[in-house]
Design a protein around this motif. Structure first.
Motif, PDB file in Angstrom:
ATOM      1  N   ASN A  70      -3.241   6.140 -25.115  1.00  0.00           N
ATOM      2  CA  ASN A  70      -3.748   5.400 -23.954  1.00  0.00           C
ATOM      3  C   ASN A  70      -2.637   4.863 -23.049  1.00  0.00           C
ATOM      4  O   ASN A  70      -2.869   3.998 -22.220  1.00  0.00           O
ATOM      5  CB  ASN A  70      -4.616   4.228 -24.425  1.00  0.00           C
ATOM      6  CG  ASN A  70      -5.558   3.724 -23.346  1.00  0.00           C
ATOM      7  OD1 ASN A  70      -6.216   4.514 -22.682  1.00  0.00           O
ATOM      8  ND2 ASN A  70      -5.613   2.410 -23.161  1.00  0.00           N
TER       9      ASN A  70
ATOM     10  N   ASP B 149      -6.244   7.390 -31.154  1.00  0.00           N
ATOM     11  CA  ASP B 149      -5.839   6.170 -30.452  1.00  0.00           C
ATOM     12  C   ASP B 149      -5.122   5.262 -31.436  1.00  0.00           C
ATOM     13  O   ASP B 149      -5.453   5.231 -32.636  1.00  0.00           O
ATOM     14  CB  ASP B 149      -7.074   5.448 -29.900  1.00  0.00           C
ATOM     15  CG  ASP B 149      -7.254   5.655 -28.408  1.00  0.00           C
ATOM     16  OD1 ASP B 149      -6.330   5.296 -27.659  1.00  0.00           O
ATOM     17  OD2 ASP B 149      -8.308   6.177 -28.003  1.00  0.00           O
TER      18      ASP B 149
ATOM     19  N   THR C 210       1.201   6.765 -32.129  1.00  0.00           N
ATOM     20  CA  THR C 210       0.055   7.411 -32.778  1.00  0.00           C
ATOM     21  C   THR C 210       0.501   8.567 -33.652  1.00  0.00           C
ATOM     22  O   THR C 210       1.663   8.987 -33.635  1.00  0.00           O
ATOM     23  CB  THR C 210      -0.944   7.901 -31.720  1.00  0.00           C
ATOM     24  OG1 THR C 210      -2.163   8.288 -32.376  1.00  0.00           O
ATOM     25  CG2 THR C 210      -0.423   9.107 -30.962  1.00  0.00           C
TER      26      THR C 210
ATOM     27  N   TYR D 183     -10.943  13.406 -33.223  1.00  0.00           N
ATOM     28  CA  TYR D 183      -9.775  13.063 -32.413  1.00  0.00           C
ATOM     29  C   TYR D 183      -8.577  13.949 -32.726  1.00  0.00           C
ATOM     30  O   TYR D 183      -7.665  14.085 -31.919  1.00  0.00           O
ATOM     31  CB  TYR D 183      -9.411  11.575 -32.534  1.00  0.00           C
ATOM     32  CG  TYR D 183      -9.339  11.007 -33.940  1.00  0.00           C
ATOM     33  CD1 TYR D 183      -8.307  11.333 -34.816  1.00  0.00           C
ATOM     34  CD2 TYR D 183     -10.306  10.105 -34.379  1.00  0.00           C
ATOM     35  CE1 TYR D 183      -8.248  10.801 -36.081  1.00  0.00           C
ATOM     36  CE2 TYR D 183     -10.250   9.548 -35.654  1.00  0.00           C
ATOM     37  CZ  TYR D 183      -9.217   9.902 -36.505  1.00  0.00           C
ATOM     38  OH  TYR D 183      -9.148   9.367 -37.770  1.00  0.00           O
TER      39      TYR D 183
END
Length: 551
Positions: free
Chosen positions: A320, A363, A490, A498
């Motif tokens: 993000n 995330d 991450t 994901y």
């Protein structure tokens, strides 16, 4: 009357024969009308939603060109665990999973050597282009062929194959065993593209010229956002608690002066963790096309390109971040100039490209947790302490376990024999124990995968990633959104969406325009390219050609 009927029959027969002869002729044209060059692009750690999330920031010549002129598989997934770089690149190009190609991780415990091994490591070869050991690499641990290998065989070695990536494994595994060469970037204090004696004993002139051109050095500059940072509304705030950053800079915020930061971040290696690593890869790929005369005749060549920097940026800054958004905006620009170069040097409509990823990413769990989404971090020390006590209490020794790595437990065969223990019973006992630990969601044994055929669910993904000879005795699965990693940045590796949902775009010669929401899987790519080329599928391929993609 008989004479008239005779001539009618003759005309019908001749017409029928002409019709029958016409069809094979048409098919012959179709089979021999191959692209002059196939370019396989893997974007390291690219989630599918990077295509849609940053869509408004992309130009018309990169990702959007592939979508607007080609075919978009919108529900494309990895069909195995673990989702790491080595297995990902191998699976894209072999058309199968670790169960068959044998690349079960980036590094894994070798039960015969009794040591950890690297997926591309090879002490039997030497570095070319550096005195560092960074060149001691080859694809020898990958057990099956790639479609690039099959194209080399089909063309009697006349079709060239060149592999390129910042990461060695991203260059080597896609290019395969019979490649003319694979080149990867050696940073530190050198900043050069290198290879190994597995391929050749010296660097060709075009590579030496590129290394001497100081192109890599030219990227030591300020990394600031390509567009006004206030327009980067598709990502979080620039300053937050969830990003790593670089040594020598207090905050992980733009801008980054790479000249000032390079000495505290391993010299040229800092370029790998910026979008300039992708730009450097693009520069080198274009130099390869010219230097190797790729796509200059009617015998198909293969160029494999992996953009590694997206992975380094993702690991450092997270899904993000402003940094990841800027990296993809800049990659889009690099793709645009790369495609324009292909148009000019190979010919528009004369080449075929696919683009996918080797895995996605989660995330940052700390960020998810701040939003009250279940997530967190695995306490490995607590697990280790409890497990050691269990082994000592149950078997009188911890030596029944030889290694724990990659969420797998390897038993010590000699110790089991010495203690008279049944392997399957020990596997089951350990599985039962591990399942009681915090944040372990599921546990399976090797015996289960050796005796059961799963077709759906996470069990099927685990089975596709399980190699009978190389994998461990007990396989562990962590809870959703729980990772073994630091609290910033991450990672990846699971069988959850994901990590498995990644782009798959095709465009160029032989490709239809359109899209599908039907599920496709990574092993389908190599058979699809093989079908377009009219060559044998890779020898271990389990995927199927995507006929709806082919024109």
């Amino acid at each position: 009357m008989r004479t008239i009927l005779f001539f009618v029959c003759v005309i019908i027969t001749l017409s029928s024969a002409h019709s029958q002869n016409a069809e094979p002729s048409s098919k012959s044209v179709e089979v021999t009308s191959r692209p002059k060059l196939v370019v396989g692009i893997v974007v390291d750690q690219m989630r599918y939603d990077y295509l849609t999330r940053f869509e408004s920031k992309y130009g018309n010549g990169g990702f959007k060109r592939m979508i607007n002129e080609g075919f978009n598989c919108k529900n494309n997934h990895f069909n195995y665990v673990p989702t790491y770089t080595g297995p990902g690149h191998a699976s894209v190009y072999t058309g199968t999973t670790p169960k068959y190609h044998g690349v079960i991780s980036n590094n894994w415990y070798d039960k015969e050597e009794k040591a950890m091994v690297y997926c591309a490591g090879d002490d039997s070869v030497s570095s070319v282009g550096t005195n560092d050991r960074a060149g001691q690499m080859s694809p020898h641990r990958m057990k099956t062929t790639t479609f690039a290998d099959e194209n080399r065989l089909f063309t009697q070695l006349k079709g060239k194959t060149i592999g390129i990536a910042i990461k060695d494994r991203g260059a080597i595994l896609p290019a395969g065993h019979a490649a003319n060469a694979a080149y990867w970037f050696h940073g530190k204090d050198e900043g050069v593209w290198i290879t190994s004696t597995f391929y050749r004993t010296d660097l060709p002139k075009w590579v030496m010229d590129f290394n001497a051109s100081k192109t890599a050095e030219s990227y030591f500059k300020v990394w600031d956002t390509y567009k006004d940072i206030t327009t980067y509304t598709e990502s979080g705030s620039d300053e937050n608690l969830f990003e790593g950053g670089f040594n020598g800079k207090d905050k992980a915020t733009f801008p980054y002066d790479l000249v000032k930061l390079k000495d505290e971040n391993r010299g040229f290696d800092i370029l790998k963790a910026t979008p300039y690593g992708n730009s450097l890869t693009t520069d080198f790929a274009m130099a390869a096309i010219k230097g190797e005369d790729l796509g200059k005749d009617n015998i198909t060549d293969v160029l494999t390109v992996s953009f590694s920097s997206t992975d380094y940026v993702g690991h450092n800054f997270g899904v993000n971040s402003k940094e990841i958004e800027d990296t993809y905006i800049r990659l889009d620009k690099d793709l645009e100039r790369f495609f324009k170069y292909l148009d000019a040097n190979v010919g528009k409509g004369e080449y075929t490209v696919f683009l996918t990823a080797d895995h996605g990413a989660i995330d940052v769990p700390a960020y998810l947790n701040s939003l009250k989404i279940p997530s967190g971090y695995v306490d490995n020390n607590d697990r280790k302490e409890k497990f050691q006590k269990f082994l000592n209490d149950t078997y009188g020794t911890g030596d029944v376990v030889e290694n724990i790595s990659n969420n797998q437990i390897f038993l010590n065969s000699e110790k089991l024999k010495e203690l008279g223990l049944n392997r399957v019973e020990v596997q089951n006992a350990i599985a039962h124990e591990q399942l009681s630990y915090a944040n372990i969601d599921k546990v399976y044994t090797a015996h289960t995968f050796n005796t059961t055929n799963f077709t759906t669910g996470i069990e099927a993904l685990l089975e596709n990633g399980f190699n009978q000879k190389r994998s461990g005795d007990v396989i562990l699965l962590d809870d959703t959104a729980y990772i073994s990693y630091g609290i910033t940045g991450t990672t990846h590796g699971s069988g959850l969406n994901y990590d498995t949902h990644v782009p798959l775009l095709f465009f160029g010669k032989g490709i239809k325009h359109g899209h599908t929401y039907d599920k496709t899987v990574i092993p389908d790519i190599a058979p699809t390219i093989s079908a377009i080329l009219g060559i044998s599928f890779p020898n271990g391929a389990t995927g199927q050609p995507l006929g709806f993609v082919i024109e």
